[in-house]
Design an enzyme around this catalytic site. Structure first.
Site, PDB file in Angstrom:
ATOM      1  CB  THR A  81      -0.933   0.009   1.234  1.00 53.58           C
ATOM      2  OG1 THR A  81      -0.125  -0.091   2.417  1.00 53.58           O
ATOM      3  CG2 THR A  81      -1.913  -1.153   1.203  1.00 53.58           C
ATOM      4  CB  CYS A  82       4.306   2.002  -1.103  1.00 56.40           C
ATOM      5  SG  CYS A  82       4.218   1.432  -2.813  1.00 56.40           S
TER       6      CYS A  82
END
Length: 267
Positions: A81-82
């Protein structure tokens, strides 16, 4: 032949209990351990900057010509989920990365939180950006006058790049694609331009050369299955990460943030 120990191994630790109220992302203040040497002492009143420069060996004994940044809370990512975490940091944690993930899944931008499209993250940024802030999708080299002038004027960037084992920019043809939030810049005594960055895999403020980050951004050309997720399916935009909806030579410019930029001063 070696002897076999008859001492019984210690019992395993008790399992971690996760309650339904435990969030999947952790927001916290930037870690700013004290630097015990005289390196980067010009930034002693700004511990997160001092530590970032110390770890990157930037301006170790001579102060920069200029340095400014936003002090933004770090958020540690959970899962791939960067990009969503970088956006949530930009927005001060509201919406949360979890809320952005739900929205991204609903919009069919992602399956697990991955965002291999700068266009998709740009749409999410534009949707959740508070007024009077504004954002723009930049196409072209990152290391250019337009981007530098935006940073000097107090802007921020959301930038995809290849992350090395220490999370610094590298050139891996896009196989280690990652998102970072650029929160400021520094110009060293030799006029080399650096960016100050936050991302979801470290609590420390990162300090990277702009040209290195730019080279990394322009080499995002092909997808590789992330090693940490060998069995997961990931959503790629039409044309892949090198296409018009992808990551190659793309970033998101943000200005007009309702935050106070910190100008680093030293004696």
């Amino acid at each position: 032949m070696s002897k076999i120990s008859t001492v019984a191994p210690p019992p395993p630790p008790p399992p971690m209990i996760v309650t339904p109220s435990t969030p999947s992302t952790t927001k916290e203040r930037p870690v700013a351990d004290s630097i015990t040497t005289d390196e980067c002492s010009w930034a002693c009143e700004y511990p997160e900057v001092q530590k970032g420069c110390y770890l990157s060996r930037v301006c170790q004994y001579t102060p920069p010509k200029h340095c400014q940044y936003y002090s933004i809370n770090s958020i540690v990512q959970v899962g791939p989920t960067c990009g969503l975490v970088a956006l949530s940091m930009l927005l001060g944690g509201s919406p949360t990365a979890d809320d952005l993930l739900k929205d991204a899944i609903y919009q069919e931008y992602t399956l697990n939180g991955e965002l291999f499209s700068a266009q998709y993250l740009f749409e999410l940024t534009r949707k959740h950006m508070p007024g009077p802030a504004a954002c723009q999708l930049h196409v072209g080299p990152l290391d250019c006058k337009k981007v530098k002038e935006l940073l000097k004027a107090g802007g921020c960037l959301l930038v995809p790049y290849d992350a090395d084992v220490n999370h610094a920019p590298c050139v891996k043809n896009g196989h280690r694609a990652h998102w970072a939030l650029i929160v400021g810049y520094l110009v060293d005594p030799q006029d080399r331009f650096y960016v100050l960055a936050r991302h979801g895999k470290s609590r420390n403020l990162a300090v990277w050369p702009m040209d290195t980050l730019s080279h990394s951004n322009e080499n995002l050309k092909e997808f590789a299955q992330p090693k940490g997720y060998p069995d997961d399916e990931f959503l790629l935009p039409p044309g892949g990460i090198s296409g018009s909806l992808g990551l190659n030579e793309r970033c998101i410019l943000v200005n007009g943030l309702p935050k106070q930029v910190i100008h680093v001063h030293w004696s």
